[in-house]
Enzyme design. Structure first.
Site, PDB file in Angstrom:
ATOM      1  N   SER A 154      17.152   7.528  35.228  1.00  0.00           N
ATOM      2  CA  SER A 154      17.641   7.018  33.948  1.00  0.00           C
ATOM      3  C   SER A 154      16.812   7.557  32.795  1.00  0.00           C
ATOM      4  CB  SER A 154      17.551   5.487  33.971  1.00  0.00           C
ATOM      5  OG  SER A 154      17.696   4.939  32.678  1.00  0.00           O
TER       6      SER A 154
ATOM      7  N   TYR B 101      13.103  -2.704  34.517  1.00  0.00           N
ATOM      8  CA  TYR B 101      14.114  -1.775  35.036  1.00  0.00           C
ATOM      9  C   TYR B 101      13.662  -0.334  34.853  1.00  0.00           C
ATOM     10  CZ  TYR B 101      18.128   1.311  35.002  1.00  0.00           C
ATOM     11  OH  TYR B 101      18.967   2.384  35.213  1.00  0.00           O
TER      12      TYR B 101
ATOM     13  N   LYS C 179      12.437   2.809  37.686  1.00  0.00           N
ATOM     14  CA  LYS C 179      12.915   4.198  37.750  1.00  0.00           C
ATOM     15  C   LYS C 179      11.733   5.172  37.682  1.00  0.00           C
ATOM     16  CE  LYS C 179      17.286   3.373  38.219  1.00  0.00           C
ATOM     17  NZ  LYS C 179      17.927   3.644  39.521  1.00  0.00           N
TER      18      LYS C 179
END
Length: 337
Positions: free
Chosen positions: A125, A150, A154
């Protein structure tokens, strides 16, 4: 060639399964149905006339993952989508994100490193860049401290893959994508969040169709042209095709390094209000929205420099913002009819 797609009934995963099957790959899907539905298999079949193998499995269960690979010994590549993905939710429930996004990755890699060779595509991402200092963002931009758990999963996920690839026969491509939107042109597949949508476009379409009372625009005081956040919105079908191209690169042994990284976006940034205006234009619907306070974890702007993907993978985003929004609206109307 048999390819495992984890999270293959999700938004991006299901569209990628379609593109893989269109290219002649045999697909096995793992999904725990936490944010998807088994009915998605029907949409995949209606488009491709082929039904992939599906196994309901939670990748957090290490023994179940081991048993899966003992059963499917002929898997040559994995595209790993399965992960929790909402920035706001990750801020509220970080342990859920660290468990789900990291343990699942580790268990997959533990099985793959036992193979003579394996190709691994990681769904990363643009959040790994945090608030990048320069726009558009290139793959050489420094990975900043993550703005959310989040984003941190990643970053850590990428580091794990790089470390494992050094000491195993795994070759990997990290695909850092920006903001996937839209639906398949057939309206057989699209974004179908369970509960309240965490992403802008499904909230827009659900508001337009009357499912939501109003759309919240988080902040209007950002240092942008209209005060709202800027993102790079890419059509999900364009994104899905990039996964197939990246996988083929690994299978053909054309990768220059054990782990390669590519940005996937359109190269154009659009503000939240620009997206709203574009949707109103293509749909003919007036949206009920209001400006509310900023949301924790949101960066000001992020849009991609896609030169590396364009030149090295030979891939380009084809669809416009309007086309992507039109497909999302077509999908919304179909599932509510």
């Amino acid at each position: 060639m048999k390819i495992l797609v984890t999270g293959g009934l999700g938004f991006i995963g299901s569209h990628t399964v379609v593109e893989l099957q269109n290219e002649g790959f045999e697909v096995v899907i793992i999904d725990n149905l936490s944010n998807s539905s088994e009915e998605v298999l029907n949409g995949i079949f209606n488009i491709t006339r082929k039904k992939p193998v599906f196994e309901k499995l939670d990748l957090r269960e290490k023994i179940a993952v081991r048993e899966f690979f003992a059963k499917h010994t002929d898997i040559v590549g994995v595209i790993h989508f399965a992960a929790s993905k909402a920035v706001g939710e990750s801020v509220e429930n970080p342990l859920l994100y660290y468990e789900n996004n990291l343990n699942t990755l580790i268990y997959l890699l533990q099985e793959l490193q036992q193979k003579p060779e394996a190709s691994f595509i990681f769904s990363s991402s643009c959040t790994v860049y945090g608030q990048a200092e320069l726009m558009p963002i290139t793959e050489n931009a420094p990975v900043q401290q993550a703005m959310s758990p989040y984003g941190n999963t990643k970053q850590i996920g990428e580091e794990i893959i790089i470390d494992v690839a050094k000491v195993s026969n795994i070759n990997a491509i990290l695909l850092r994508y920006f903001n996937p939107i839209g639906a398949h042109p057939t309206a057989e597949l699209g974004e179908l969040p369970i509960g309240v949508p965490q992403n802008l476009v499904p909230f827009i379409t659900q508001t337009a169709i009357g499912l939501r009372k109003e759309l919240s625009v988080f902040g209007s005081d950002y240092p942008t042209s209209d005060g709202t956040c800027i993102r790079d919105y890419i059509h999900v079908v364009d994104l899905a095709k990039a996964h197939v191209v990246a996988l083929q690169r690994l299978l053909d042994k054309k990768n220059q390094e054990k782990v390669e990284t590519f940005n996937l976006g359109t190269g154009t940034g659009s503000s939240v209000l620009e997206v709203i205006n574009a949707f109103e234009k293509v749909s003919g619907q007036k949206l009920n929205y209001k400006i509310v306070a900023r949301r924790e974890g949101d960066v000001v702007e992020a849009f991609a420099n896609t030169t590396k993907a364009n030149e090295t993978l030979g891939w380009n985003a084809q669809s416009t913002l309007e086309e992507a929004l039109e497909s999302a609206w077509k999908w919304e109307k179909k599932i509510r009819s």
